[in-house]
Design a protein around this motif. Structure first.
Motif, PDB file in Angstrom:
ATOM      1  N   ARG A  75      69.711 -17.520 -12.005  1.00  0.00           N
ATOM      2  CA  ARG A  75      69.252 -17.626 -13.392  1.00  0.00           C
ATOM      3  C   ARG A  75      67.963 -16.813 -13.549  1.00  0.00           C
ATOM      4  O   ARG A  75      67.080 -16.866 -12.695  1.00  0.00           O
ATOM      5  CB  ARG A  75      69.007 -19.082 -13.771  1.00  0.00           C
ATOM      6  CG  ARG A  75      70.222 -19.968 -13.575  1.00  0.00           C
ATOM      7  CD  ARG A  75      69.943 -21.395 -14.029  1.00  0.00           C
ATOM      8  NE  ARG A  75      71.053 -22.281 -13.688  1.00  0.00           N
ATOM      9  CZ  ARG A  75      72.167 -22.410 -14.401  1.00  0.00           C
ATOM     10  NH1 ARG A  75      72.304 -21.684 -15.517  1.00  0.00           N
ATOM     11  NH2 ARG A  75      73.133 -23.233 -14.023  1.00  0.00           N
ATOM     12  N   TRP A  76      67.914 -16.111 -14.635  1.00  0.00           N
ATOM     13  CA  TRP A  76      66.720 -15.297 -14.907  1.00  0.00           C
ATOM     14  C   TRP A  76      66.294 -15.495 -16.361  1.00  0.00           C
ATOM     15  O   TRP A  76      67.156 -15.562 -17.231  1.00  0.00           O
ATOM     16  CB  TRP A  76      67.033 -13.814 -14.661  1.00  0.00           C
ATOM     17  CG  TRP A  76      65.794 -12.989 -14.486  1.00  0.00           C
ATOM     18  CD1 TRP A  76      65.109 -12.302 -15.448  1.00  0.00           C
ATOM     19  CD2 TRP A  76      65.093 -12.789 -13.272  1.00  0.00           C
ATOM     20  NE1 TRP A  76      64.028 -11.682 -14.914  1.00  0.00           N
ATOM     21  CE2 TRP A  76      63.986 -11.963 -13.565  1.00  0.00           C
ATOM     22  CE3 TRP A  76      65.268 -13.236 -11.955  1.00  0.00           C
ATOM     23  CZ2 TRP A  76      63.073 -11.556 -12.615  1.00  0.00           C
ATOM     24  CZ3 TRP A  76      64.368 -12.831 -11.004  1.00  0.00           C
ATOM     25  CH2 TRP A  76      63.283 -12.005 -11.326  1.00  0.00           C
ATOM     26  N   PRO A  77      64.968 -15.669 -16.585  1.00  0.00           N
ATOM     27  CA  PRO A  77      63.845 -15.572 -15.643  1.00  0.00           C
ATOM     28  C   PRO A  77      63.738 -16.784 -14.725  1.00  0.00           C
ATOM     29  O   PRO A  77      64.219 -17.861 -15.056  1.00  0.00           O
ATOM     30  CB  PRO A  77      62.638 -15.462 -16.573  1.00  0.00           C
ATOM     31  CG  PRO A  77      63.061 -16.149 -17.834  1.00  0.00           C
ATOM     32  CD  PRO A  77      64.516 -15.872 -17.980  1.00  0.00           C
ATOM     33  N   LEU A  78      63.080 -16.552 -13.600  1.00  0.00           N
ATOM     34  CA  LEU A  78      62.949 -17.616 -12.607  1.00  0.00           C
ATOM     35  C   LEU A  78      62.001 -18.708 -13.080  1.00  0.00           C
ATOM     36  O   LEU A  78      62.241 -19.892 -12.851  1.00  0.00           O
ATOM     37  CB  LEU A  78      62.446 -17.028 -11.283  1.00  0.00           C
ATOM     38  CG  LEU A  78      63.401 -16.068 -10.552  1.00  0.00           C
ATOM     39  CD1 LEU A  78      62.722 -15.509  -9.313  1.00  0.00           C
ATOM     40  CD2 LEU A  78      64.697 -16.783 -10.182  1.00  0.00           C
ATOM     41  N   LEU A  79      60.891 -18.296 -13.718  1.00  0.00           N
ATOM     42  CA  LEU A  79      59.855 -19.235 -14.138  1.00  0.00           C
ATOM     43  C   LEU A  79      59.701 -19.179 -15.654  1.00  0.00           C
ATOM     44  O   LEU A  79      59.808 -18.124 -16.269  1.00  0.00           O
ATOM     45  CB  LEU A  79      58.509 -18.893 -13.470  1.00  0.00           C
ATOM     46  CG  LEU A  79      58.515 -18.862 -11.931  1.00  0.00           C
ATOM     47  CD1 LEU A  79      57.169 -18.388 -11.422  1.00  0.00           C
ATOM     48  CD2 LEU A  79      58.875 -20.235 -11.361  1.00  0.00           C
ATOM     49  N   VAL A  80      59.450 -20.330 -16.230  1.00  0.00           N
ATOM     50  CA  VAL A  80      59.215 -20.393 -17.669  1.00  0.00           C
ATOM     51  C   VAL A  80      57.810 -19.916 -17.991  1.00  0.00           C
ATOM     52  O   VAL A  80      57.581 -19.218 -18.977  1.00  0.00           O
ATOM     53  CB  VAL A  80      59.430 -21.828 -18.183  1.00  0.00           C
ATOM     54  CG1 VAL A  80      59.126 -21.917 -19.675  1.00  0.00           C
ATOM     55  CG2 VAL A  80      60.841 -22.291 -17.885  1.00  0.00           C
ATOM     56  N   PRO A  95      62.742  -6.264 -16.245  1.00  0.00           N
ATOM     57  CA  PRO A  95      64.051  -5.772 -15.795  1.00  0.00           C
ATOM     58  C   PRO A  95      64.051  -5.283 -14.345  1.00  0.00           C
ATOM     59  O   PRO A  95      65.021  -5.519 -13.616  1.00  0.00           O
ATOM     60  CB  PRO A  95      64.353  -4.642 -16.781  1.00  0.00           C
ATOM     61  CG  PRO A  95      63.542  -4.960 -17.987  1.00  0.00           C
ATOM     62  CD  PRO A  95      62.312  -5.606 -17.489  1.00  0.00           C
ATOM     63  N   GLU A  96      63.002  -4.575 -13.935  1.00  0.00           N
ATOM     64  CA  GLU A  96      62.977  -4.064 -12.563  1.00  0.00           C
ATOM     65  C   GLU A  96      62.908  -5.195 -11.555  1.00  0.00           C
ATOM     66  O   GLU A  96      63.566  -5.150 -10.512  1.00  0.00           O
ATOM     67  CB  GLU A  96      61.796  -3.111 -12.394  1.00  0.00           C
ATOM     68  CG  GLU A  96      61.908  -1.834 -13.215  1.00  0.00           C
ATOM     69  CD  GLU A  96      60.772  -0.887 -12.931  1.00  0.00           C
ATOM     70  OE1 GLU A  96      59.912  -1.225 -12.089  1.00  0.00           O
ATOM     71  OE2 GLU A  96      60.740   0.205 -13.554  1.00  0.00           O
ATOM     72  N   ALA A  97      62.102  -6.197 -11.856  1.00  0.00           N
ATOM     73  CA  ALA A  97      62.026  -7.353 -10.957  1.00  0.00           C
ATOM     74  C   ALA A  97      63.367  -8.078 -10.901  1.00  0.00           C
ATOM     75  O   ALA A  97      63.801  -8.536  -9.828  1.00  0.00           O
ATOM     76  CB  ALA A  97      60.913  -8.293 -11.412  1.00  0.00           C
ATOM     77  N   ALA A  98      64.048  -8.172 -12.041  1.00  0.00           N
ATOM     78  CA  ALA A  98      65.363  -8.821 -12.058  1.00  0.00           C
ATOM     79  C   ALA A  98      66.370  -8.029 -11.226  1.00  0.00           C
ATOM     80  O   ALA A  98      67.181  -8.604 -10.474  1.00  0.00           O
ATOM     81  CB  ALA A  98      65.848  -8.951 -13.502  1.00  0.00           C
ATOM     82  N   LEU A 103      53.895 -14.104 -13.018  1.00  0.00           N
ATOM     83  CA  LEU A 103      54.820 -13.356 -12.167  1.00  0.00           C
ATOM     84  C   LEU A 103      55.606 -12.362 -13.012  1.00  0.00           C
ATOM     85  O   LEU A 103      56.084 -12.687 -14.101  1.00  0.00           O
ATOM     86  CB  LEU A 103      55.769 -14.325 -11.455  1.00  0.00           C
ATOM     87  CG  LEU A 103      56.813 -13.696 -10.524  1.00  0.00           C
ATOM     88  CD1 LEU A 103      56.131 -13.025  -9.343  1.00  0.00           C
ATOM     89  CD2 LEU A 103      57.809 -14.747 -10.036  1.00  0.00           C
ATOM     90  N   ASP A 104      55.707 -11.119 -12.496  1.00  0.00           N
ATOM     91  CA  ASP A 104      56.469 -10.093 -13.197  1.00  0.00           C
ATOM     92  C   ASP A 104      57.944 -10.473 -13.160  1.00  0.00           C
ATOM     93  O   ASP A 104      58.537 -10.608 -12.096  1.00  0.00           O
ATOM     94  CB  ASP A 104      56.247  -8.739 -12.526  1.00  0.00           C
ATOM     95  CG  ASP A 104      57.017  -7.622 -13.232  1.00  0.00           C
ATOM     96  OD1 ASP A 104      57.460  -7.854 -14.384  1.00  0.00           O
ATOM     97  OD2 ASP A 104      57.173  -6.539 -12.637  1.00  0.00           O
ATOM     98  N   GLN A 105      58.521 -10.651 -14.347  1.00  0.00           N
ATOM     99  CA  GLN A 105      59.933 -11.015 -14.445  1.00  0.00           C
ATOM    100  C   GLN A 105      60.680 -10.041 -15.364  1.00  0.00           C
ATOM    101  O   GLN A 105      61.635 -10.423 -16.023  1.00  0.00           O
ATOM    102  CB  GLN A 105      60.075 -12.456 -14.962  1.00  0.00           C
ATOM    103  CG  GLN A 105      59.380 -13.478 -14.069  1.00  0.00           C
ATOM    104  CD  GLN A 105      59.639 -14.893 -14.523  1.00  0.00           C
ATOM    105  OE1 GLN A 105      60.594 -15.536 -14.070  1.00  0.00           O
ATOM    106  NE2 GLN A 105      58.804 -15.396 -15.423  1.00  0.00           N
ATOM    107  N   ALA A 141      57.868  -5.136 -20.528  1.00  0.00           N
ATOM    108  CA  ALA A 141      59.083  -5.522 -21.235  1.00  0.00           C
ATOM    109  C   ALA A 141      59.321  -7.018 -21.066  1.00  0.00           C
ATOM    110  O   ALA A 141      58.989  -7.610 -20.039  1.00  0.00           O
ATOM    111  CB  ALA A 141      60.279  -4.739 -20.687  1.00  0.00           C
ATOM    112  N   PRO A 142      59.853  -7.653 -22.100  1.00  0.00           N
ATOM    113  CA  PRO A 142      60.139  -9.090 -21.975  1.00  0.00           C
ATOM    114  C   PRO A 142      61.189  -9.328 -20.905  1.00  0.00           C
ATOM    115  O   PRO A 142      62.062  -8.485 -20.672  1.00  0.00           O
ATOM    116  CB  PRO A 142      60.650  -9.464 -23.373  1.00  0.00           C
ATOM    117  CG  PRO A 142      61.150  -8.184 -23.959  1.00  0.00           C
ATOM    118  CD  PRO A 142      60.266  -7.110 -23.403  1.00  0.00           C
TER     119      PRO A 142
END
Length: 258
Positions: A156-161, A169-172, A165-167, A98-99
């Motif tokens: 702020r999310w996502p952490l990296l542009v 929903p679950e990681a957030a 790295l998995d960014q 997922a984005p």
């Protein structure tokens, strides 16, 4: 003139057997009627074909017989029965990542409560921002200090542009809950306010249907889900439901002697 006897003598000498005068002859004998009838044509008898003499037969030369050469013909191949191919093993379902969600959250402390609030513009609150003024009014109505303390930088999310790295929903969710849990370990709170859908979803694991409800979040304790500040400004009728839920929950953070 010739008499009949003399005429016949001349005709006999000329070997004329039958004759007919063109005109009536004097002193001639009367004509016989049968002599005046047209003669009947006589057909010649069919002659049998006489065989040619043997000496006259010309032998016909026969063409020499051609030697037959047997050419071996290829034996027709029998079509082999198709061998059924083994069924391919079912492919494992491809996991579609997922984005990454996009949001900005700010953690504040107001008395015995922690407030995790969505930043409507993505930037830190300014003293004259309409959303910040509305938050101060809500804290004042709840009996909490209306000058909350800002804790850390906005999340702020996502952490990296870029990067692998998995960014999602679950990681957030893991990141936001870990961030709040670290602050709770430093100083516990009576109730965690979750203001705005990103705070409700990634800290409380709830949805917009849970607005104005209180719930128990594992590791984070008691939490209260509220609509976002911008949504409350766009739809003022929602403030009545917020006030009703606030009156029901106010005893959790107000001092006992009040």
């Amino acid at each position: 003139m010739l008499i009949e006897s003399s005429r016949r003598a001349y005709l006999a000498a000329m070997q004329v057997v039958q004759w007919l005068p063109r005109t009536e002859l004097p002193f001639a004998a009367p004509s016989r009627p049968e002599l005046l009838a047209p003669p009947t044509p006589v057909e010649p008898p069919p002659q049998a074909a006489s065989p040619a003499p043997a000496s006259a037969a010309v032998p016909v030369a026969r063409a020499p017989e051609r030697l037959k050469i047997e050419v071996p013909r290829p034996t027709p191949k029998v079509a082999a029965k198709p061998v059924p191919e083994p069924e391919a093993a079912p492919l494992a379902p491809k996991v579609v990542q997922a984005p990454p969600p996009r949001f900005a959250l700010q953690l504040l402390r107001a008395g015995s409560c922690l407030v995790l609030v969505e930043l409507p513009t993505g930037e830190p609150f300014q003293s004259r921002d309409p959303a910040y003024l509305l938050l101060k009014d809500m804290l004042r109505a709840a009996g909490l200090p209306d000058a909350p303390q800002i804790i850390g930088e906005p999340v702020r999310w996502p952490l990296l542009v870029r990067g692998n790295l998995d960014q999602g929903p679950e990681a957030a969710r893991d990141f936001v809950q870990g961030f709040v849990l670290a602050r709770l370990e430093e100083a516990p709170c009576a109730c965690l306010w979750l203001v705005g859908l990103p705070a409700v979803r990634f800290a409380g694991e709830a949805n917009a249907e849970d607005y104005n409800r209180d719930l128990q979040v594992e590791g984070l304790g008691d939490a209260w889900c509220l609509p976002g500040l911008e949504l409350l400004m766009d739809e003022p009728q929602r403030k009545a439901d917020v006030w009703k839920a606030m009156r029901r929950l106010m005893a959790r953070w107000k001092p006992k002697n009040d």
